[in-house]
Design a protein around this motif. Structure first.
Motif, short mmCIF file in Angstrom:
data_model
loop_
_atom_site.label_atom_id
_atom_site.label_comp_id
_atom_site.label_asym_id
_atom_site.label_seq_id
_atom_site.Cartn_x
_atom_site.Cartn_y
_atom_site.Cartn_z
N SER A 269 2.55 1.53 -3.42
CA SER A 269 3.10 2.38 -2.38
C SER A 269 2.60 1.93 -1.01
N THR A 270 3.47 2.06 -0.01
CA THR A 270 3.05 1.71 1.35
C THR A 270 2.05 2.72 1.89
N LEU A 271 1.91 3.86 1.23
CA LEU A 271 0.94 4.86 1.67
C LEU A 271 -0.45 4.60 1.12
N PHE B 222 -7.31 -5.16 8.97
CA PHE B 222 -7.43 -6.24 7.99
C PHE B 222 -6.16 -6.35 7.15
N LEU B 223 -5.65 -5.21 6.68
CA LEU B 223 -4.44 -5.21 5.86
C LEU B 223 -3.25 -5.77 6.64
N ARG B 224 -3.17 -5.43 7.91
CA ARG B 224 -2.07 -5.95 8.74
C ARG B 224 -2.24 -7.45 8.95
N GLY C 290 3.26 -4.12 6.84
CA GLY C 290 4.06 -4.55 7.98
C GLY C 290 3.68 -3.83 9.25
N ASP C 291 4.28 -4.29 10.34
CA ASP C 291 3.99 -3.71 11.66
C ASP C 291 4.36 -2.23 11.75
N ARG D 31 1.78 0.70 12.62
CA ARG D 31 1.92 1.62 13.75
C ARG D 31 1.88 3.07 13.31
N SER D 32 2.56 3.37 12.22
CA SER D 32 2.60 4.74 11.72
C SER D 32 1.21 5.21 11.32
#
Length: 70
Positions: free
Chosen positions: A3-5, A43-45, A51-52, A56-57
């Motif tokens: 998950s992106t969360l 670090f993850l970015r 992703g960007d 940002r979120s």
């Protein structure tokens, strides 16, 4: 797929042992947790794991959390 969360959920799992932080207020402990979460998020970015737009979120969420403490 993960998950992106996933990175955001670490904010709630991160902990600073209270016995190692004598004299710090709960607010200071939370601010330190947010600082560490920001480092992990960056670090993850940088490693391309998020992703960007997700970055940002999540940064906005950390900013909001931090503003509630200061």
């Amino acid at each position: 797929p993960r998950s992106t969360l996933f990175p955001y959920t670490t904010l709630f799992r991160s902990s600073v042992p209270l016995e190692d932080s004598a004299g710090l207020t709960m607010g200071q402990l939370l601010l330190e947790t947010i600082r560490r979460e920001r480092e992990e998020l960056n670090f993850l970015r940088a490693s391309g794991r998020i992703g960007d737009s997700v970055h940002r979120s999540l940064e906005r969420e950390l900013d909001l959390s931090e503003s509630r403490l200061t």
